[in-house]
Design a protein around this motif. Structure first.
Motif, PDB file in Angstrom:
ATOM      1  N   VAL A   1       6.810   9.358  11.804  1.00 64.90           N
ATOM      2  CA  VAL A   1       6.856  10.512  10.907  1.00 64.90           C
ATOM      3  C   VAL A   1       6.643  10.059   9.458  1.00 64.90           C
ATOM      4  O   VAL A   1       5.967  10.731   8.669  1.00 64.90           O
ATOM      5  CB  VAL A   1       8.188  11.268  11.049  1.00 64.90           C
ATOM      6  CG1 VAL A   1       8.251  12.438  10.067  1.00 64.90           C
ATOM      7  CG2 VAL A   1       8.376  11.774  12.473  1.00 64.90           C
ATOM      8  N   LYS A   2       7.202   8.901   9.107  1.00 66.16           N
ATOM      9  CA  LYS A   2       7.025   8.361   7.758  1.00 66.16           C
ATOM     10  C   LYS A   2       5.541   8.088   7.479  1.00 66.16           C
ATOM     11  O   LYS A   2       5.055   8.324   6.377  1.00 66.16           O
ATOM     12  CB  LYS A   2       7.836   7.074   7.595  1.00 66.16           C
ATOM     13  CG  LYS A   2       9.342   7.299   7.482  1.00 66.16           C
ATOM     14  CD  LYS A   2      10.083   5.993   7.288  1.00 66.16           C
ATOM     15  CE  LYS A   2       9.750   5.344   5.969  1.00 66.16           C
ATOM     16  NZ  LYS A   2      10.546   4.121   5.717  1.00 66.16           N
ATOM     17  N   LYS A   3       4.824   7.603   8.492  1.00 64.76           N
ATOM     18  CA  LYS A   3       3.394   7.348   8.334  1.00 64.76           C
ATOM     19  C   LYS A   3       2.628   8.646   8.115  1.00 64.76           C
ATOM     20  O   LYS A   3       1.688   8.708   7.322  1.00 64.76           O
ATOM     21  CB  LYS A   3       2.852   6.614   9.565  1.00 64.76           C
ATOM     22  CG  LYS A   3       3.340   5.179   9.707  1.00 64.76           C
ATOM     23  CD  LYS A   3       2.751   4.522  10.942  1.00 64.76           C
ATOM     24  CE  LYS A   3       3.233   3.086  11.083  1.00 64.76           C
ATOM     25  NZ  LYS A   3       2.694   2.440  12.312  1.00 64.76           N
ATOM     26  N   PHE A   4       3.045   9.694   8.834  1.00 63.72           N
ATOM     27  CA  PHE A   4       2.391  10.997   8.693  1.00 63.72           C
ATOM     28  C   PHE A   4       2.624  11.555   7.294  1.00 63.72           C
ATOM     29  O   PHE A   4       1.709  12.106   6.662  1.00 63.72           O
ATOM     30  CB  PHE A   4       2.915  11.956   9.757  1.00 63.72           C
ATOM     31  CG  PHE A   4       2.143  13.255   9.834  1.00 63.72           C
ATOM     32  CD1 PHE A   4       0.762  13.261   9.856  1.00 63.72           C
ATOM     33  CD2 PHE A   4       2.809  14.471   9.892  1.00 63.72           C
ATOM     34  CE1 PHE A   4       0.041  14.446   9.926  1.00 63.72           C
ATOM     35  CE2 PHE A   4       2.106  15.666   9.973  1.00 63.72           C
ATOM     36  CZ  PHE A   4       0.724  15.650   9.988  1.00 63.72           C
TER      37      PHE A   4
ATOM     38  N   MET B   1       0.826  -1.205   0.000  1.00 65.86           N
ATOM     39  CA  MET B   1       0.000   0.000   0.000  1.00 65.86           C
ATOM     40  C   MET B   1       0.862   1.259   0.000  1.00 65.86           C
ATOM     41  O   MET B   1       0.592   2.219  -0.731  1.00 65.86           O
ATOM     42  CB  MET B   1      -0.915  -0.002   1.231  1.00 65.86           C
ATOM     43  CG  MET B   1      -1.925   1.134   1.239  1.00 65.86           C
ATOM     44  SD  MET B   1      -3.113   0.993  -0.120  1.00 65.86           S
ATOM     45  CE  MET B   1      -4.138   2.409   0.197  1.00 65.86           C
ATOM     46  N   GLU B   2       1.908   1.224   0.828  1.00 64.66           N
ATOM     47  CA  GLU B   2       2.808   2.378   0.913  1.00 64.66           C
ATOM     48  C   GLU B   2       3.474   2.635  -0.426  1.00 64.66           C
ATOM     49  O   GLU B   2       3.603   3.792  -0.865  1.00 64.66           O
ATOM     50  CB  GLU B   2       3.863   2.134   1.995  1.00 64.66           C
ATOM     51  CG  GLU B   2       4.875   3.261   2.125  1.00 64.66           C
ATOM     52  CD  GLU B   2       5.911   2.997   3.194  1.00 64.66           C
ATOM     53  OE1 GLU B   2       6.936   3.693   3.200  1.00 64.66           O
ATOM     54  OE2 GLU B   2       5.695   2.083   4.026  1.00 64.66           O
ATOM     55  N   ARG B   3       3.875   1.548  -1.120  1.00 65.10           N
ATOM     56  CA  ARG B   3       4.547   1.694  -2.397  1.00 65.10           C
ATOM     57  C   ARG B   3       3.593   2.278  -3.446  1.00 65.10           C
ATOM     58  O   ARG B   3       3.996   3.111  -4.274  1.00 65.10           O
ATOM     59  CB  ARG B   3       5.061   0.335  -2.866  1.00 65.10           C
ATOM     60  CG  ARG B   3       5.898   0.381  -4.141  1.00 65.10           C
ATOM     61  CD  ARG B   3       6.450  -0.990  -4.470  1.00 65.10           C
ATOM     62  NE  ARG B   3       7.326  -1.481  -3.407  1.00 65.10           N
ATOM     63  CZ  ARG B   3       7.898  -2.691  -3.428  1.00 65.10           C
ATOM     64  NH1 ARG B   3       7.656  -3.521  -4.440  1.00 65.10           N
ATOM     65  NH2 ARG B   3       8.679  -3.063  -2.433  1.00 65.10           N
ATOM     66  N   ILE B   4       2.326   1.860  -3.413  1.00 65.65           N
ATOM     67  CA  ILE B   4       1.334   2.361  -4.377  1.00 65.65           C
ATOM     68  C   ILE B   4       1.098   3.853  -4.183  1.00 65.65           C
ATOM     69  O   ILE B   4       1.090   4.632  -5.138  1.00 65.65           O
ATOM     70  CB  ILE B   4       0.009   1.586  -4.238  1.00 65.65           C
ATOM     71  CG1 ILE B   4       0.197   0.115  -4.618  1.00 65.65           C
ATOM     72  CG2 ILE B   4      -1.081   2.235  -5.104  1.00 65.65           C
ATOM     73  CD1 ILE B   4      -1.027  -0.731  -4.376  1.00 65.65           C
ATOM     74  N   ILE B   5       0.903   4.264  -2.901  1.00 64.39           N
ATOM     75  CA  ILE B   5       0.666   5.680  -2.596  1.00 64.39           C
ATOM     76  C   ILE B   5       1.844   6.534  -3.039  1.00 64.39           C
ATOM     77  O   ILE B   5       1.679   7.596  -3.651  1.00 64.39           O
ATOM     78  CB  ILE B   5       0.388   5.866  -1.097  1.00 64.39           C
ATOM     79  CG1 ILE B   5      -0.934   5.193  -0.707  1.00 64.39           C
ATOM     80  CG2 ILE B   5       0.354   7.360  -0.737  1.00 64.39           C
ATOM     81  CD1 ILE B   5      -1.221   5.206   0.770  1.00 64.39           C
ATOM     82  N   THR B   6       3.051   6.039  -2.752  1.00 59.72           N
ATOM     83  CA  THR B   6       4.256   6.783  -3.125  1.00 59.72           C
ATOM     84  C   THR B   6       4.385   6.893  -4.637  1.00 59.72           C
ATOM     85  O   THR B   6       4.742   7.955  -5.163  1.00 59.72           O
ATOM     86  CB  THR B   6       5.505   6.096  -2.546  1.00 59.72           C
ATOM     87  OG1 THR B   6       5.397   6.033  -1.120  1.00 59.72           O
ATOM     88  CG2 THR B   6       6.765   6.870  -2.908  1.00 59.72           C
TER      89      THR B   6
ATOM     90  N   LYS C   1      -0.064  12.458   4.274  1.00 64.04           N
ATOM     91  CA  LYS C   1      -0.085  13.722   3.540  1.00 64.04           C
ATOM     92  C   LYS C   1      -0.026  13.477   2.031  1.00 64.04           C
ATOM     93  O   LYS C   1      -0.671  14.186   1.256  1.00 64.04           O
ATOM     94  CB  LYS C   1       1.069  14.623   3.991  1.00 64.04           C
ATOM     95  CG  LYS C   1       0.916  15.125   5.424  1.00 64.04           C
ATOM     96  CD  LYS C   1       1.868  16.263   5.735  1.00 64.04           C
ATOM     97  CE  LYS C   1       3.311  15.791   5.773  1.00 64.04           C
ATOM     98  NZ  LYS C   1       4.224  16.904   6.131  1.00 64.04           N
ATOM     99  N   LYS C   2       0.732  12.464   1.629  1.00 61.50           N
ATOM    100  CA  LYS C   2       0.767  12.111   0.209  1.00 61.50           C
ATOM    101  C   LYS C   2      -0.603  11.632  -0.262  1.00 61.50           C
ATOM    102  O   LYS C   2      -1.059  11.975  -1.360  1.00 61.50           O
ATOM    103  CB  LYS C   2       1.811  11.019  -0.037  1.00 61.50           C
ATOM    104  CG  LYS C   2       3.251  11.488   0.057  1.00 61.50           C
ATOM    105  CD  LYS C   2       4.219  10.340  -0.238  1.00 61.50           C
ATOM    106  CE  LYS C   2       5.670  10.829  -0.188  1.00 61.50           C
ATOM    107  NZ  LYS C   2       6.627   9.732  -0.473  1.00 61.50           N
TER     108      LYS C   2
END
Length: 295
Positions: free
Chosen positions: A164-167, A1-6, A171-172
């Motif tokens: 902080v990475k989650k925050f 999920m993180e990779r997709i959002i990024t 924001k992304k």
């Protein structure tokens, strides 16, 4: 999920896309200015008539390309959400300042150079807008002067704490949501104005002069919801009083900008200045807290 959002964020909000968007919007702005001047010329030689005064004034024609430049500023606002909340708020202040400056170009068409300058409502509005733009320009300078410059490490993933990475990821995600929202509101504003012109030319001119109420009023409503969400989520990552108060002040500042679209005359100018002044003072006090805690 993180990779997709990024990946999606990089696709929509990368420096390359930002540069391309800048070129496209500037090209549209220049073209719209030339078209507006051409319409004024055709009206002057009697091919057809532009009834509204500010549409016939070559100086006031700058109002048209400024509308597209403002759209680029809105994109920049979304662009900076994942990078810096402070710059994101600063972009809001830049947008409202550009709206006032754009209004000055419209006001010029109605200015009457008479000895009764302070008796004419149009002359007064022009004066208020000029003074307001100067005050806002200074306040934005103070705001950015107090904005903290964060150091960028060569390996952000190793330096940034997990919370902080989650925050930043959140924001992304918000920025990704705002991009189609921006596009949808732009299309709606253009369609609404276009359909009004087709139905009634006079009403279309009125709607064009009130274009802020069609687009920016609604967009700042979305920004308020975004700011409140960022404020609430920030509680998970920081319980420092001065940071919470600063973010709360930013939300109130955005609300005041939104309220300004509902007012006219000098009250509108006062609310706009109050909004930017409010956020700037909160940032200054926040930085004083930071320096005190570091001692």
């Amino acid at each position: 999920m993180e990779r997709i959002i990024t990946s999606v964020s990089d696709f929509l909000l990368s420096p390359r896309v930002k540069k391309r968007t800048e070129k496209i919007i500037l090209a549209i702005a220049i073209a719209s200015y030339i078209i507006h001047l051409l319409l004024i010329f055709l009206s002057t030689i009697g091919i057809f008539e532009l009834k509204e005064e500010f549409l016939n004034n070559p100086i006031a024609a700058i109002y048209t390309p400024f509308s597209f430049i403002l759209l680029y500023e809105v994109y920049l606002l979304v662009y900076y959400i994942p990078k810096s909340i402070t710059i994101y708020i600063g972009k809001q202040y830049e947008i409202i300042t550009l709206i006032v400056i754009r209004r000055i170009f419209k006001d010029i068409a109605y200015v009457e150079l008479t000895s009764d300058w302070f008796q004419d409502s149009n002359d007064l509005q022009f004066t208020f807008d000029v003074l307001t733009s100067l005050v806002l320009f200074f306040l934005i300078f103070v705001f950015y002067s107090n904005a903290k410059k964060k150091r960028v490490t060569t390996n952000p993933s190793a330096a940034i704490m997990p919370n902080v990475k989650k925050f930043i990821l959140l924001k992304k995600l918000l920025a990704i949501f705002l991009v189609p929202t921006l596009i949808a509101l732009s299309i709606y504003a253009l369609f609404h104005w276009g359909s009004t012109v087709v139905e009634n030319y006079a009403d279309g001119i009125i709607e064009f002069k009130k274009i802020n109420n069609i687009f920016f009023d609604q967009f700042f409503t979305v920004l308020i919801m975004t700011d409140v969400l960022l404020l609430l989520v920030s509680f998970f990552y920081s319980d420092e009083f001065h940071k919470i108060i600063r973010n709360s002040g930013f939300v109130i500042s955005t609300i005041l900008i939104k309220v300004s679209f509902l007012s006219e005359g000098i009250l509108n100018n006062v609310i706009i200045i109050s909004a930017v002044l409010f956020g700037t003072i909160f940032l200054v006090i926040h930085n004083l807290y930071e320096r005190k805690l570091e001692m």
